[in-house]
Design an enzyme around this catalytic site. Structure first.
Site, PDB file in Angstrom:
ATOM      1  N   GLY A  44       0.812  -1.215   0.000  1.00 58.50           N
ATOM      2  CA  GLY A  44       0.000   0.000   0.000  1.00 58.50           C
ATOM      3  C   GLY A  44       0.844   1.263   0.000  1.00 58.50           C
ATOM      4  N   CYS A  45       1.912   1.257   0.767  1.00 58.06           N
ATOM      5  CA  CYS A  45       2.774   2.433   0.863  1.00 58.06           C
ATOM      6  C   CYS A  45       3.515   2.685  -0.448  1.00 58.06           C
ATOM      7  CB  CYS A  45       3.757   2.275   2.015  1.00 58.06           C
ATOM      8  SG  CYS A  45       2.916   2.161   3.620  1.00 58.06           S
ATOM      9  N   THR A  46       3.916   1.615  -1.097  1.00 57.47           N
ATOM     10  CA  THR A  46       4.575   1.751  -2.399  1.00 57.47           C
ATOM     11  C   THR A  46       3.598   2.310  -3.422  1.00 57.47           C
ATOM     12  OG1 THR A  46       6.103  -0.054  -1.900  1.00 57.47           O
ATOM     13  CG2 THR A  46       5.770   0.487  -4.235  1.00 57.47           C
ATOM     14  N   ALA A  49       3.099   6.073  -2.608  1.00 56.89           N
ATOM     15  CA  ALA A  49       4.281   6.869  -2.953  1.00 56.89           C
ATOM     16  C   ALA A  49       4.435   6.993  -4.472  1.00 56.89           C
ATOM     17  CB  ALA A  49       5.530   6.245  -2.342  1.00 56.89           C
TER      18      ALA A  49
END
Length: 157
Positions: A44-46, A49
Site C-alpha cells: 500500500g505504501c509503495t 508513494a
C-alpha cells in the site's frame, strides 16, 4: 479533539533520507501535502508513494510541496526513494513524535496482533500554515489524484 481544517499545522523539524533537516516552516507561502504512511517497501505504501511520484509534475507546476513521513530510518527511506525514483522528500520520524502531533500514530491491529504504528493520513496545508483539508484512513490507489483535484477546487473557490 482531532486536527481540523483551520487549525495551525504543528511545526516540526525532521531529517530527510540524506539527513538534511526539514521544517514545515521552510515551506511557508506554499501549499504542502503532508502524508503519513506506515512502512517503506510495503504494497500500500509503495502504491501511494508511486502515485504521488506519477502526479509529481502536476504538484510542482501548481507550486505544491509533497512530503512523506514514516517511522522508517534514513537508510530505509534512501533505498525506497531510489528503488521507485521518488522525487520528493521522505522524512524520518523514528520515535513517532510528529505523527503523534498530527494524530496519526497510535495503537493498530493486524492479524490479531496489536502494535504502535502510523496511520495512513494526509494533511493539505495552505500557504499560511493552516490545515486546509484532512484525509483519514487513506486508500492509496487514487489518493494523489484526489488531493490534486481537491486542491484545484479549493483554489478555484
Amino acid at each position: 479533539m482531532p486536527l481540523q481544517p483551520g487549525d495551525s499545522a504543528p511545526n516540526f523539524s525532521l531529517p530527510d533520507a540524506d539527513s538534511n533537516l526539514v521544517q514545515l516552516t521552510d515551506y511557508r507561502g506554499q501549499w504542502v501535502v503532508l502524508y503519513f504512511y506506515p512502512r517503506d517497501n510495503t504494497p500500500g505504501c509503495t502504491k501511494e508513494a508511486c502515485s504521488f511520484r506519477d502526479f509529481y509534475s502536476d504538484y510542482q507546476s501548481s507550486d505544491v510541496v509533497v512530503l512523506g513521513i514514516s517511522t522508517d530510518d534514513a537508510k530505509s527511506h534512501n533505498k525506497f526513494a531510489t528503488k521507485y525514483s521518488l522525487p520528493f522528500p521522505l522524512l524520518t520520524d523514528v520515535e513517532g513524535h510528529v505523527a503523534t502531533a498530527y494524530e496519526s500514530y497510535g495503537l493498530k491491529k493486524f492479524m490479531g496482533k496489536e502494535y504502535l504504528g502510523i496511520s495512513r493520513n494526509t494533511f493539505l496545508i495552505n500557504p499560511d500554515g493552516k490545515i486546509e483539508k484532512v484525509y483519514l484512513k487513506v486508500k492509496p490507489d487514487n489518493h494523489a489524484s484526489e488531493v490534486l483535484a481537491d486542491l484545484g477546487a479549493i483554489r478555484a473557490a
